[in-house]
Design an enzyme around this catalytic site. Sequence first.
Site, PDB file in Angstrom:
ATOM      1  N   SER A  76       0.320   4.681  -3.480  1.00 14.81           N
ATOM      2  CA  SER A  76      -0.829   4.860  -2.598  1.00 14.81           C
ATOM      3  C   SER A  76      -1.256   3.522  -2.004  1.00 14.81           C
ATOM      4  O   SER A  76      -1.316   2.513  -2.700  1.00 14.81           O
ATOM      5  CB  SER A  76      -1.969   5.460  -3.405  1.00 14.81           C
ATOM      6  OG  SER A  76      -3.141   5.456  -2.637  1.00 14.81           O
ATOM      7  N   LYS A  81      -2.577   7.562   0.830  1.00 21.91           N
ATOM      8  CA  LYS A  81      -3.679   6.585   0.762  1.00 21.91           C
ATOM      9  C   LYS A  81      -4.904   7.177   0.077  1.00 21.91           C
ATOM     10  O   LYS A  81      -5.293   8.319   0.337  1.00 21.91           O
ATOM     11  CB  LYS A  81      -4.032   6.117   2.190  1.00 21.91           C
ATOM     12  CG  LYS A  81      -5.225   5.159   2.260  1.00 21.91           C
ATOM     13  CD  LYS A  81      -5.005   3.848   1.509  1.00 21.91           C
ATOM     14  CE  LYS A  81      -6.252   2.977   1.474  1.00 21.91           C
ATOM     15  NZ  LYS A  81      -6.175   1.903   0.464  1.00 21.91           N
ATOM     16  N   CYS A 131      -9.732   0.356  -8.223  1.00 23.11           N
ATOM     17  CA  CYS A 131      -9.721  -0.459  -6.994  1.00 23.11           C
ATOM     18  C   CYS A 131     -10.636  -1.666  -7.179  1.00 23.11           C
ATOM     19  O   CYS A 131     -11.837  -1.500  -7.411  1.00 23.11           O
ATOM     20  CB  CYS A 131     -10.173   0.366  -5.797  1.00 23.11           C
ATOM     21  SG  CYS A 131     -10.319  -0.651  -4.318  1.00 23.11           S
ATOM     22  N   ILE A 173       0.260  -0.363 -13.186  1.00 27.87           N
ATOM     23  CA  ILE A 173      -1.089  -0.912 -13.076  1.00 27.87           C
ATOM     24  C   ILE A 173      -1.508  -0.988 -11.602  1.00 27.87           C
ATOM     25  O   ILE A 173      -0.651  -1.033 -10.709  1.00 27.87           O
ATOM     26  CB  ILE A 173      -1.176  -2.343 -13.683  1.00 27.87           C
ATOM     27  CG1 ILE A 173      -0.194  -3.287 -12.973  1.00 27.87           C
ATOM     28  CG2 ILE A 173      -0.973  -2.324 -15.136  1.00 27.87           C
ATOM     29  CD1 ILE A 173      -0.304  -4.757 -13.431  1.00 27.87           C
ATOM     30  N   THR A 222      -3.827  -3.440  -8.881  1.00 24.19           N
ATOM     31  CA  THR A 222      -3.666  -4.873  -8.612  1.00 24.19           C
ATOM     32  C   THR A 222      -4.525  -5.744  -9.533  1.00 24.19           C
ATOM     33  O   THR A 222      -5.526  -5.291 -10.093  1.00 24.19           O
ATOM     34  CB  THR A 222      -4.058  -5.178  -7.156  1.00 24.19           C
ATOM     35  OG1 THR A 222      -5.375  -4.676  -6.937  1.00 24.19           O
ATOM     36  CG2 THR A 222      -3.098  -4.526  -6.185  1.00 24.19           C
ATOM     37  N   GLY A 277       2.899  -7.176  -5.822  1.00 31.63           N
ATOM     38  CA  GLY A 277       4.202  -7.772  -5.499  1.00 31.63           C
ATOM     39  C   GLY A 277       4.920  -8.259  -6.747  1.00 31.63           C
ATOM     40  O   GLY A 277       4.384  -8.152  -7.870  1.00 31.63           O
ATOM     41  N   GLY A 316       4.998  -0.244  -4.310  1.00 28.80           N
ATOM     42  CA  GLY A 316       3.881  -0.582  -3.435  1.00 28.80           C
ATOM     43  C   GLY A 316       4.228  -1.656  -2.439  1.00 28.80           C
ATOM     44  O   GLY A 316       4.794  -1.402  -1.372  1.00 28.80           O
TER      45      GLY A 316
HETATM   46  C1  SIN Z   1      -7.918  -0.864  -1.294  1.00 26.34           C
HETATM   47  O1  SIN Z   1      -8.000   0.036  -0.419  1.00 26.34           O
HETATM   48  O2  SIN Z   1      -8.781  -1.731  -1.420  1.00 26.34           O
HETATM   49  C2  SIN Z   1      -6.721  -0.894  -2.183  1.00 26.34           C
HETATM   50  C3  SIN Z   1      -6.726   0.224  -3.138  1.00 26.34           C
HETATM   51  C4  SIN Z   1      -6.782  -0.222  -4.558  1.00 26.34           C
HETATM   52  O3  SIN Z   1      -6.602  -1.395  -4.861  1.00 26.34           O
HETATM   53  O4  SIN Z   1      -6.984   0.634  -5.420  1.00 26.34           O
END
Ligand code: SIN
Length: 304
Positions: A21, A45, A131, A192, A194, A218, A266
């Site tokens: 996503s 998304k 997030c 996981i 980020t 990454g 991702g």
């Molecule tokens: C974002 O839209 O900020 C990224 C989504 C996420 O890190 O969960």
Amino acid sequence: MVDTSVTLSGLRLDNPVIPASGAFGFGAEFAKLYDLNILGALAFKGTTVEPRFGNPTPRIAEAPMGMINSVGLQNPGLEAVINEELPKLSEVFHKPLVANISGFSAEEYAACAKALGKLPQVGIIEVNISCPNVHGGGMSFGVDSKLAATVTREVKAVTTKPVYIKLSPNVTDITEIATACEEAGADGLSLINTLSAMRIDLKTRKPVLANTFGGLSGPAIFPVALRMVYQVYEAVSIPIIGMGGVSSAEDVIEMMLAGASAVQIGAANLRNPFACADIIRELPRAMEKYGINRLEDIIGGAHR
Ligand code: SIN
């Protein structure tokens, strides 16, 4: 001929490769490049009840072996996703969808899960409680085991679809959150998301990102993700979708040996839009190289 198929909560996937996503939109741009039906599944998304414009720019920063984003859950909102994005996607993609949902209250998560769970093309509800880019929602649910359990219960109460909770690495002990979600009824876990991160512009001496902090993804985070999947696999008995810097067929195999039943890709899609297609093409060759006939047999193999 090797067998790349895997099963997630009764859902049979031809292969374990799922675009993550946020790195694949609603598939439209990628459908112009290759037939999306080669994918195991597709995670779209993160969707919230209301449309979101996202955070101010700049919201992308470069990092060694990775990137930092502070997108802020930009999406057209639940109604437009159901009435516009998913009908378009269903014209070109006929495999299961992973419906990634976000919210600022347990009720908001439940509203998204209820509506998206009714769609036949949705195979899994993935609940993003991780997030790092929004205030008052997102990760605040994913760093507290009680709140994580509450969201899990609220979502489970409104859908019969398998519910996977997407976990944050920005915690002291990810297994504590993972077990709280399992006890609250989660059918699986995705991990996981980020890692909280930042850059500073040497000329302006200010943070690069308008939001100051963002989430690092990454190849730089692959060993961290692998460690957390390994730890969570030992702590729970529900399936894990592993993600975090996966960029090659070998990474997929490594992630599955750590305990993942499927794998999301991702940031690699942003560097190479054919990343998922390349990995799916290479996977049988990598399996043969490492003497793997049936991919499912290796899940958690590094623990034995
Ligand atoms: C974002 O839209 O900020 C990224 C989504 C996420 O890190 O969960």
